[in-house]
Design an enzyme around this catalytic site. Structure first.
Site, PDB file in Angstrom:
ATOM      1  N   HIS A 157       0.790  -1.162  -0.106  1.00 15.98           N
ATOM      2  CA  HIS A 157      -0.083  -0.242   0.089  1.00 15.98           C
ATOM      3  C   HIS A 157       0.861   1.495  -0.026  1.00 15.98           C
ATOM      4  O   HIS A 157       2.131   1.239   0.658  1.00 15.98           O
ATOM      5  CB  HIS A 157      -0.911   0.057   1.221  1.00 15.98           C
ATOM      6  CG  HIS A 157      -1.865  -0.925   1.533  1.00 15.98           C
ATOM      7  ND1 HIS A 157      -1.329  -2.080   2.299  1.00 15.98           N
ATOM      8  CD2 HIS A 157      -3.201  -1.150   1.538  1.00 15.98           C
ATOM      9  CE1 HIS A 157      -2.132  -3.129   2.370  1.00 15.98           C
ATOM     10  NE2 HIS A 157      -3.319  -2.571   1.842  1.00 15.98           N
ATOM     11  N   ASP A 208       2.211   2.077   3.437  1.00 16.13           N
ATOM     12  CA  ASP A 208       3.164   1.187   3.843  1.00 16.13           C
ATOM     13  C   ASP A 208       4.863   1.618   3.587  1.00 16.13           C
ATOM     14  O   ASP A 208       5.728   1.429   4.368  1.00 16.13           O
ATOM     15  CB  ASP A 208       3.199  -0.111   3.422  1.00 16.13           C
ATOM     16  CG  ASP A 208       1.845  -0.757   3.571  1.00 16.13           C
ATOM     17  OD1 ASP A 208       1.270  -0.317   4.250  1.00 16.13           O
ATOM     18  OD2 ASP A 208       1.431  -1.515   2.397  1.00 16.13           O
ATOM     19  N   GLU A 217     -10.657  -7.086  -3.948  1.00 15.96           N
ATOM     20  CA  GLU A 217     -10.488  -8.294  -2.686  1.00 15.96           C
ATOM     21  C   GLU A 217     -11.934  -8.078  -1.831  1.00 15.96           C
ATOM     22  O   GLU A 217     -11.952  -7.238  -1.089  1.00 15.96           O
ATOM     23  CB  GLU A 217      -9.411  -7.907  -1.963  1.00 15.96           C
ATOM     24  CG  GLU A 217      -8.958  -8.896  -0.825  1.00 15.96           C
ATOM     25  CD  GLU A 217      -7.670  -8.534  -0.201  1.00 15.96           C
ATOM     26  OE1 GLU A 217      -7.608  -8.871   0.937  1.00 15.96           O
ATOM     27  OE2 GLU A 217      -6.878  -8.187  -0.641  1.00 15.96           O
ATOM     28  N   GLU A 246      -8.874 -13.910  -0.461  1.00 14.93           N
ATOM     29  CA  GLU A 246      -8.147 -14.165   0.643  1.00 14.93           C
ATOM     30  C   GLU A 246      -8.554 -15.165   1.338  1.00 14.93           C
ATOM     31  O   GLU A 246      -9.921 -15.100   1.668  1.00 14.93           O
ATOM     32  CB  GLU A 246      -8.033 -12.744   1.500  1.00 14.93           C
ATOM     33  CG  GLU A 246      -7.379 -13.212   2.877  1.00 14.93           C
ATOM     34  CD  GLU A 246      -7.075 -12.160   3.765  1.00 14.93           C
ATOM     35  OE1 GLU A 246      -7.372 -12.024   5.087  1.00 14.93           O
ATOM     36  OE2 GLU A 246      -6.525 -10.939   3.114  1.00 14.93           O
ATOM     37  N   HIS A 262     -10.673 -14.141   4.619  1.00 15.37           N
ATOM     38  CA  HIS A 262     -11.959 -13.426   4.380  1.00 15.37           C
ATOM     39  C   HIS A 262     -13.020 -14.418   3.948  1.00 15.37           C
ATOM     40  O   HIS A 262     -14.311 -14.160   4.204  1.00 15.37           O
ATOM     41  CB  HIS A 262     -11.664 -12.343   2.989  1.00 15.37           C
ATOM     42  CG  HIS A 262     -10.800 -11.203   3.526  1.00 15.37           C
ATOM     43  ND1 HIS A 262     -10.335 -10.320   2.666  1.00 15.37           N
ATOM     44  CD2 HIS A 262     -10.230 -11.034   4.730  1.00 15.37           C
ATOM     45  CE1 HIS A 262      -9.535  -9.551   3.272  1.00 15.37           C
ATOM     46  NE2 HIS A 262      -9.384  -9.928   4.558  1.00 15.37           N
ATOM     47  N   ASP A 275      -4.534 -14.123  -1.542  1.00 22.78           N
ATOM     48  CA  ASP A 275      -3.998 -13.580  -0.312  1.00 22.78           C
ATOM     49  C   ASP A 275      -3.965 -15.080   0.253  1.00 22.78           C
ATOM     50  O   ASP A 275      -5.065 -15.539   0.769  1.00 22.78           O
ATOM     51  CB  ASP A 275      -4.531 -12.529   0.370  1.00 22.78           C
ATOM     52  CG  ASP A 275      -4.069 -11.260  -0.065  1.00 22.78           C
ATOM     53  OD1 ASP A 275      -3.380 -11.287  -1.351  1.00 22.78           O
ATOM     54  OD2 ASP A 275      -4.433  -9.964   0.370  1.00 22.78           O
ATOM     55  N   ASP A 280     -10.319 -11.697  11.773  1.00 26.68           N
ATOM     56  CA  ASP A 280      -9.237 -11.825  10.752  1.00 26.68           C
ATOM     57  C   ASP A 280      -7.891 -11.945  11.569  1.00 26.68           C
ATOM     58  O   ASP A 280      -7.322 -10.850  11.774  1.00 26.68           O
ATOM     59  CB  ASP A 280      -9.251 -10.660   9.783  1.00 26.68           C
ATOM     60  CG  ASP A 280      -9.005 -10.977   8.478  1.00 26.68           C
ATOM     61  OD1 ASP A 280      -8.389 -12.218   8.379  1.00 26.68           O
ATOM     62  OD2 ASP A 280      -8.758 -10.250   7.580  1.00 26.68           O
ATOM     63  N   ASP A 306      -0.490 -12.363   2.939  1.00 25.86           N
ATOM     64  CA  ASP A 306      -0.856 -11.386   3.650  1.00 25.86           C
ATOM     65  C   ASP A 306      -0.898 -11.846   5.106  1.00 25.86           C
ATOM     66  O   ASP A 306      -2.016 -11.887   5.901  1.00 25.86           O
ATOM     67  CB  ASP A 306      -2.225 -10.978   2.962  1.00 25.86           C
ATOM     68  CG  ASP A 306      -2.799  -9.802   3.700  1.00 25.86           C
ATOM     69  OD1 ASP A 306      -2.282  -9.061   4.428  1.00 25.86           O
ATOM     70  OD2 ASP A 306      -4.142  -9.437   3.646  1.00 25.86           O
TER      71      ASP A 306
END
EC number: 5.3.1.5
Length: 436
Positions: free
Chosen positions: A100, A103, A231, A267, A270, A295, A306, A338
């Site tokens: 990101h 980041d 996502e 993911e 998720h 992910d 999560d 991730d």
């Protein structure tokens, strides 16, 4: 040149299944040929910049536990973090990374300063990529952490926030393109609601559709060749998130005419939060033609939130990669970890050990999946189960050549009286267990 953060640890090598060295691969061999392709090219591993290098080790009941020398919001610290990150990628032999904007750059006082900071670090990354050979799998914008996004980014009631978010995404797509990124990801962590009492659902969904169309239009304008990915996640941080799961995303894309423009980054954790298995989401994305990337991080099955843990369940990975391979494998996507360390895992070596375990687990899953495909262990029973639909009459039925009246007459005249057949679930579960 070594930063010294990882001490005297050398590049991680394959030592085979009998190795007890925690800093060695037991199953992941980049050059091993699986179904005619190198294992590395099947798996396309990526390291997540955020959880690996920016997460401080906090939780809702306690603050920072990791003491990293780059934990300052300055350009000098950002470049030190990059030095450590690219050293890590090289030690691990990871071909890709993801990030990101927030980041990698210090937070500026306004949009212009954020853009300046991002551009400076992108230039630094470009040098690092050239020196190490590491590539960018995907870039994205953090549109959820800053307080300006507390009511959403694309779905915010304030048009200025929408505009700020859109401008930020523009700069992040530019950065991704400059670094040769193969995808661009949108995750709507704040695109949802806490209560319907203050939410205009139709307006927010329309705003989200306009935002996504802007992204796709800009992709084509600048000639970005990568894939745009959404996502899915059902909730957290919002109570309800608009990109709930693969089915929801597909319906949204279809409504806005984007089903051929945008794919999904799925993911594992998720999928679990949405009440699905990982393989369900992968199989559905394949069926709908929107599978893009994954992910790879699991949740604790008892905690209910999560937890972003490294994968360690080979049967789960085998079924996941079975669907990836059955769908033709990754095109521009890959396997992004991730995943984050547990907050008590303080040693720099723990970062490597977590990824090594995850990569080995995925390698075992990939090889099991490939063997199942080679042996037609699941595909042949599936073909047999639906074989009746291959008859001439059944094909006409499927193509819509009979009306409901004609079908009723046919059933009556032929005295059709079908009897159920075994689904063989237990047998198939036992078959999978033979491979893992």
């Amino acid at each position: 040149m070594s930063t010294g953060f990882f001490g005297d640890i050398q590049k991680i090598k394959y030592e085979g299944p009998d190795s007890t060295n925690p800093l060695a691969f037991r199953y992941y061999q980049p050059d091993e040929i699986v179904l005619g392709k190198r294992m590395e090219d099947h798996l396309r591993f990526a390291v997540a910049y955020w959880h690996t290098f920016t997460w401080p080790g906090g939780d809702p009941f306690g603050g920072q536990t990791f003491l990293r020398p780059w934990f300052e919001d300055t350009m000098k610290a950002a470049k030190l973090k990059a030095d450590v990150a690219f050293e890590f990628f090289s030690l691990l032999g990871a071909p890709y990374y993801c990030f990101h904007d927030a980041d990698v750059r210090p937070e500026g006082k306004n949009f212009a300063e954020n853009t300046k900071n991002l551009n400076e670090i992108v230039d630094y990354f470009a040098e690092k990529q050239a020196a190490t050979g590491t590539k960018l799998l995907w870039g994205t914008a953090n549109l959820f952490s800053n307080r300006r996004y507390m009511s959403g980014a694309a779905t915010n009631p304030d048009p200025d926030v929408f505009a700020f978010a859109a401008a930020t995404v523009k700069t992040c797509i530019d950065a991704t393109q400059k670094l040769g990124g193969e995808n661009y990801v949108l995750w709507g962590g704040r695109e949802g609601y806490e209560t319907l009492l203050n939410t205009d659902l139709k307006r927010e969904l329309d705003q989200l559709g306009r935002f996504l169309n802007l992204v796709v239009e800009y992709k084509h304008k600048i000639g970005f060749k990568g894939t745009i990915l959404i996502e899915p996640k059902p909730q957290e941080p919002t109570k309800h998130q608009y990109d709930y799961d693969v089915a929801t995303v597909y319906g949204f894309l279809k409504k806005h005419g984007l089903e051929n423009e945008v794919k999904v980054n799925i993911e594992q954790g998720h999928a679990i939060l949405a009440g699905h298995s990982f393989e369900h989401e992968l199989a559905l994305a394949n069926a709908l033609g929107i599978f893009g990337s994954i992910d790879m991080n699991r949740n604790d099955y008892q905690s209910g939130w999560d937890t972003d843990q490294f994968p360690n369940n080979v049967p789960e990975m085998a079924l996941a990669y079975y669907h990836v391979l059955a769908g033709g494998g990754f095109k521009t996507g890959g396997t992004n970890f991730d995943s984050k360390l547990r907050r008590q895992s303080l040693d720099p070596a723990d970062l490597l050990i977590g990824h090594i375990g995850g990569m080995d687990c995925c390698a075992r899953g990939l090889k099991a999946a490939a063997k199942m495909i080679e042996d037609k262990a699941l595909s042949q029973p599936l073909a047999d189960r639906y074989a009746g639909w291959e008859s001439v009459e059944a094909q006409k039925l499927f193509r819509g050549e009979y009306s409901l009246d004609e079908i009723a007459n046919w059933v009556e005249s032929k005295d059709v009286n079908p009897q159920p057949k075994s689904g063989k679930q237990e047998l198939l579960e036992n078959v999978v267990n033979r491979y893992v």
